[in-house]
Design a protein around this motif. Structure first.
Motif, mmCIF file in Angstrom:
data_model
loop_
_atom_site.group_PDB
_atom_site.id
_atom_site.type_symbol
_atom_site.label_atom_id
_atom_site.label_comp_id
_atom_site.label_asym_id
_atom_site.label_seq_id
_atom_site.Cartn_x
_atom_site.Cartn_y
_atom_site.Cartn_z
ATOM 1 N N ASP A 85 2.702 8.776 5.076
ATOM 2 C CA ASP A 85 1.826 7.721 5.584
ATOM 3 C C ASP A 85 0.400 7.896 5.074
ATOM 4 N N LEU A 86 -0.083 9.130 5.085
ATOM 5 C CA LEU A 86 -1.437 9.395 4.599
ATOM 6 C C LEU A 86 -1.551 9.076 3.112
ATOM 7 N N ASP A 87 -0.546 9.441 2.351
ATOM 8 C CA ASP A 87 -0.552 9.131 0.916
ATOM 9 C C ASP A 87 -0.532 7.626 0.674
ATOM 10 N N ARG A 88 0.291 6.905 1.439
ATOM 11 C CA ARG A 88 0.337 5.448 1.295
ATOM 12 C C ARG A 88 -1.009 4.821 1.648
ATOM 13 N N PHE A 89 -1.631 5.306 2.719
ATOM 14 C CA PHE A 89 -2.937 4.791 3.128
ATOM 15 C C PHE A 89 -3.967 5.019 2.013
ATOM 16 N N ARG A 90 -3.991 6.234 1.474
ATOM 17 C CA ARG A 90 -4.932 6.552 0.395
ATOM 18 C C ARG A 90 -4.684 5.653 -0.815
ATOM 19 N N GLU A 91 -3.425 5.442 -1.166
ATOM 20 C CA GLU A 91 -3.092 4.589 -2.308
ATOM 21 C C GLU A 91 -3.538 3.143 -2.085
ATOM 22 N N ARG A 92 -3.392 2.643 -0.858
ATOM 23 C CA ARG A 92 -3.809 1.274 -0.568
ATOM 24 C C ARG A 92 -5.313 1.104 -0.747
ATOM 25 N N ILE A 93 -6.074 2.087 -0.291
ATOM 26 C CA ILE A 93 -7.532 2.014 -0.470
ATOM 27 C C ILE A 93 -7.877 2.121 -1.953
ATOM 28 N N GLU A 94 -7.245 3.067 -2.644
ATOM 29 C CA GLU A 94 -7.514 3.236 -4.077
ATOM 30 C C GLU A 94 -7.158 1.951 -4.841
ATOM 31 N N ASP A 95 -6.038 1.320 -4.491
ATOM 32 C CA ASP A 95 -5.666 0.055 -5.134
ATOM 33 C C ASP A 95 -6.719 -1.012 -4.886
#
Length: 153
Positions: A85-95
């Protein structure tokens, strides 16, 4: 979603590395504890008298290991889900950051990851603090629009 909601998400994004490291530390501690049980050995026969419950040391050691593994299985699964979940959250912000102009992205990274004030960023970029605030607002607005668009599906 408001701009303040986005700013809260960005503040969390700025701390995400620490959150991930904390979860990884918890996983490592659990794995270390399970490994400790792996190193348990049945009581050897040394000719010394032992209590009456020493009849099956190998069996007790195996049961202890299985019990510990079962006890931690759910916790490890939960921690691994949290990491995902943390990785997905980080990826969404980075995207979402990909849609900002480079100067706005730089301001957002300095503000939310490095924790600099608008004045410190202004000194670093050799612009006014008001210009930095404008860039932050514009970047936040672009991220907000991107997140709203991405969440429609």
């Amino acid at each position: 979603m408001t701009r303040e909601d986005v700013r809260k998400m960005l503040r969390r994004w700025g701390r995400i590395t620490e959150e991930i490291e904390a979860v990884e530390d918890q996983i490592k501690a659990i794995c270390d504890e399970i490994d400790t049980v792996d190193n348990l050995h049945a009581q050897g026969l040394d000719g010394m008298p032992h209590g009456s419950d020493v009849g099956r040391p190998t069996e007790r050691t195996a049961v202890a290991k299985i019990t510990l593994a079962e006890r931690y299985q759910d916790r490890l699964a939960e921690l691994n889900r949290k990491l995902e979940d943390l990785d997905r959250f980080r990826e969404r912000i980075e995207d979402a950051l990909l849609f900002t102009v480079p100067d706005d992205e730089y301001v957002i990274r300095l503000k939310y990851i490095d924790g600099l004030t608008f004045e410190q960023i202004a000194d670093k970029m050799e612009v006014t603090a008001e210009r930095v605030k404008q860039r932050e607002r514009r970047g936040v607005e672009i991220i907000k629009e991107h997140m709203e668009e991405a969440w429609k599906f």
